[in-house]
Design an enzyme around this catalytic site. Structure first.
Site, PDB file in Angstrom:
ATOM      1  N   ASP A  50     -59.266  40.782   9.832  1.00 48.79           N
ATOM      2  CA  ASP A  50     -57.937  41.267   9.453  1.00 48.79           C
ATOM      3  C   ASP A  50     -57.687  41.205   7.948  1.00 48.79           C
ATOM      4  OD1 ASP A  50     -56.267  42.271  11.431  1.00 48.79           O
ATOM      5  OD2 ASP A  50     -55.721  40.288  12.185  1.00 48.79           O
ATOM      6  N   LYS A  62     -57.693  47.216  20.978  1.00 54.37           N
ATOM      7  CA  LYS A  62     -58.792  46.848  20.082  1.00 54.37           C
ATOM      8  C   LYS A  62     -60.110  46.777  20.845  1.00 54.37           C
ATOM      9  CE  LYS A  62     -55.535  44.726  16.985  1.00 54.37           C
ATOM     10  NZ  LYS A  62     -54.726  43.566  16.611  1.00 54.37           N
ATOM     11  N   GLN A  68     -54.346  37.341  16.927  1.00 56.70           N
ATOM     12  CA  GLN A  68     -53.195  38.248  17.073  1.00 56.70           C
ATOM     13  C   GLN A  68     -51.907  37.541  16.648  1.00 56.70           C
ATOM     14  OE1 GLN A  68     -53.419  41.474  17.833  1.00 56.70           O
ATOM     15  NE2 GLN A  68     -51.252  41.887  17.909  1.00 56.70           N
TER      16      GLN A  68
HETATM   17  N1  GUE Z   1     -53.588  39.662  13.560  1.00 55.41           N
HETATM   18  C1  GUE Z   1     -52.911  40.798  13.700  1.00 55.41           C
HETATM   19  N2  GUE Z   1     -53.432  41.936  13.203  1.00 55.41           N
HETATM   20  C2  GUE Z   1     -52.757  43.116  13.362  1.00 55.41           C
HETATM   21  O1  GUE Z   1     -53.229  44.178  12.878  1.00 55.41           O
HETATM   22  C3  GUE Z   1     -51.515  43.129  14.056  1.00 55.41           C
HETATM   23  C4  GUE Z   1     -51.034  41.910  14.559  1.00 55.41           C
HETATM   24  N3  GUE Z   1     -51.753  40.770  14.361  1.00 55.41           N
HETATM   25  N4  GUE Z   1     -49.857  41.868  15.217  1.00 55.41           N
HETATM   26  C5  GUE Z   1     -49.077  43.063  15.489  1.00 55.41           C
HETATM   27  C6  GUE Z   1     -49.324  44.171  14.472  1.00 55.41           C
HETATM   28  C7  GUE Z   1     -48.960  45.555  14.958  1.00 55.41           C
HETATM   29  N5  GUE Z   1     -50.191  46.328  14.938  1.00 55.41           N
HETATM   30  C8  GUE Z   1     -50.353  47.620  15.401  1.00 55.41           C
HETATM   31  C9  GUE Z   1     -51.591  48.148  15.666  1.00 55.41           C
HETATM   32  C10 GUE Z   1     -51.753  49.412  16.209  1.00 55.41           C
HETATM   33  C11 GUE Z   1     -50.664  50.200  16.507  1.00 55.41           C
HETATM   34  C12 GUE Z   1     -50.881  51.529  17.132  1.00 55.41           C
HETATM   35  O2  GUE Z   1     -52.003  51.984  17.287  1.00 55.41           O
HETATM   36  N6  GUE Z   1     -49.838  52.237  17.544  1.00 55.41           N
HETATM   37  C13 GUE Z   1     -49.958  53.547  18.161  1.00 55.41           C
HETATM   38  C14 GUE Z   1     -49.293  53.580  19.514  1.00 55.41           C
HETATM   39  C15 GUE Z   1     -47.912  52.995  19.559  1.00 55.41           C
HETATM   40  C16 GUE Z   1     -47.427  52.622  20.955  1.00 55.41           C
HETATM   41  O3  GUE Z   1     -47.271  53.564  21.767  1.00 55.41           O
HETATM   42  O4  GUE Z   1     -47.194  51.433  21.235  1.00 55.41           O
HETATM   43  C17 GUE Z   1     -49.401  54.593  17.235  1.00 55.41           C
HETATM   44  O5  GUE Z   1     -48.760  54.228  16.236  1.00 55.41           O
HETATM   45  O6  GUE Z   1     -49.622  55.770  17.466  1.00 55.41           O
HETATM   46  C18 GUE Z   1     -49.410  49.712  16.220  1.00 55.41           C
HETATM   47  C19 GUE Z   1     -49.265  48.439  15.671  1.00 55.41           C
HETATM   48  C20 GUE Z   1     -51.197  45.511  14.538  1.00 55.41           C
HETATM   49  N7  GUE Z   1     -50.770  44.277  14.243  1.00 55.41           N
END
Ligand code: GUE
Length: 297
Positions: A123, A56, A100
């Site tokens: 969020d 982020k 988070q």
């Molecule tokens: N307050 C809060 N807000 C959130 O938005 C939040 C959270 N907590 N806790 C966890 C989850 C999970 N999440 C992701 C964000 C980006 C990818 C992402 O960009 N993934 C990449 C790379 C995956 C990798 O290689 O690890 C992809 O899908 O291509 C995945 C999962 C946001 N979350």
């Protein structure tokens, strides 16, 4: 092996295009002397969460958003965390922030989310903003939307996929995706018909067989089987699990069996699908909120 037929819902490329647009909007704000600032609150040192938060901050740097980071020890008290929440509520450099998730078990997530300033909720998970989403079915939303649902809708829209009249099956009832996404999809501008399935659903395969669109957000690796899908379905693989690859290395795994690519018309890959869109929508929420605070939107 049959040949893969599904077209790819490319979240990575779509997110890159959105980030380029946001960069322009940030420079318009900068010309007025406004610098959006995203705060992150991370409790503990879970490797997944630490990686997401780092991502982020990188995203912010790319589009010109200032970022403010609060990394706190795993054993911080609820009152200690509330103090940091209040500090960001009052910090004028922080125009939006996130806590988070998940939080450690000794902290009540609902108390923390409710203590946030709803106008700074990047969020879209504050009950005030979720409530606004419940209340508003038509017209423009002027409050932040949850990033992952917003990312799913935007990913489909930018691939010119209409959901009007389609039967959508959402699998999973979590607060970040499953519960709010139906509220977005049943707004008048989308007009989908939505069914919300969960662990209490009796016959998931029967529900899947009838679904024109599947939004898989259960967080159970490969639980959506190719043979259960309706041929030609549109499938968004939203769930994220970290699974050992057999050599002690954690790999990201979605909810959808990879063989779904032989049955679906459209499939969002995981990684590379909804994850990057979630990150882009967080930036969009920060920019939109700074624009509202500046009286532009
Ligand atoms: N307050 C809060 N807000 C959130 O938005 C939040 C959270 N907590 N806790 C966890 C989850 C999970 N999440 C992701 C964000 C980006 C990818 C992402 O960009 N993934 C990449 C790379 C995956 C990798 O290689 O690890 C992809 O899908 O291509 C995945 C999962 C946001 N979350």
């Amino acid at each position: 092996m049959t040949q893969s037929t599904a077209q790819i819902l490319d979240g990575k490329a779509t997110a890159a295009a959105i980030k380029a647009e946001l960069t322009t909007r940030v420079s318009v704000l900068a010309a007025k002397g406004i610098v959006p600032g995203l705060g992150t609150i991370l409790v503990g040192s879970d490797p997944g969460s630490t990686w997401y938060v780092g991502g982020k901050h990188k995203d912010c740097a790319e589009v010109g958003i200032q970022s403010i980071r609060r990394d706190l020890p795993e054993d911080i008290s609820q009152e200690g965390l509330l103090e940091v929440v209040r500090e960001l509520n009052d910090n004028p450099e922080c125009t939006g922030y996130i806590v988070q998730l998940p939080l450690p078990k000794h902290i009540d997530q609902d108390v923390i989310l409710e203590a946030m300033d709803p106008d700074k909720d990047a969020d879209g998970l504050h009950p005030m903003n979720l409530g606004r989403l419940v209340a508003n079915v038509n017209g423009e939303m002027k409050s932040p939307l949850p990033c992952t649902p917003k990312g799913c809708v935007e990913l489909l829209r930018r691939h010119n996929i209409e959901l009007k009249g389609k039967r959508v099956l959402v699998v999973g009832r979590g607060v970040t995706i499953g519960r709010p996404i139906g509220l977005l999809l049943t707004r008048k501008e989308v007009n989908a018909t939505v069914i919300l399935a969960h662990t209490g659903t009796v016959d998931l395969p029967a529900e899947l067989k009838q679904a024109d669109v599947v939004i898989a957000a259960a967080g159970v690796p490969h639980m959506i089987k190719a043979e259960d899908l309706k041929p030609g379905a549109i499938v968004l693989d939203v769930g994220v699990s970290r699974v050992d690859d057999g050599n002690g290395k954690a790999v990201v795994t979605g909810d959808v069996d990879p063989a779904a690519a032989d049955v679906a018309a459209w499939l969002s890959p995981n990684p590379g699908g909804v994850g990057p869109m979630t990150r882009a929508m967080l930036l969009a929420n920060v920019v939109e909120s700074a624009e509202r605070q500046a009286g532009i939107a």
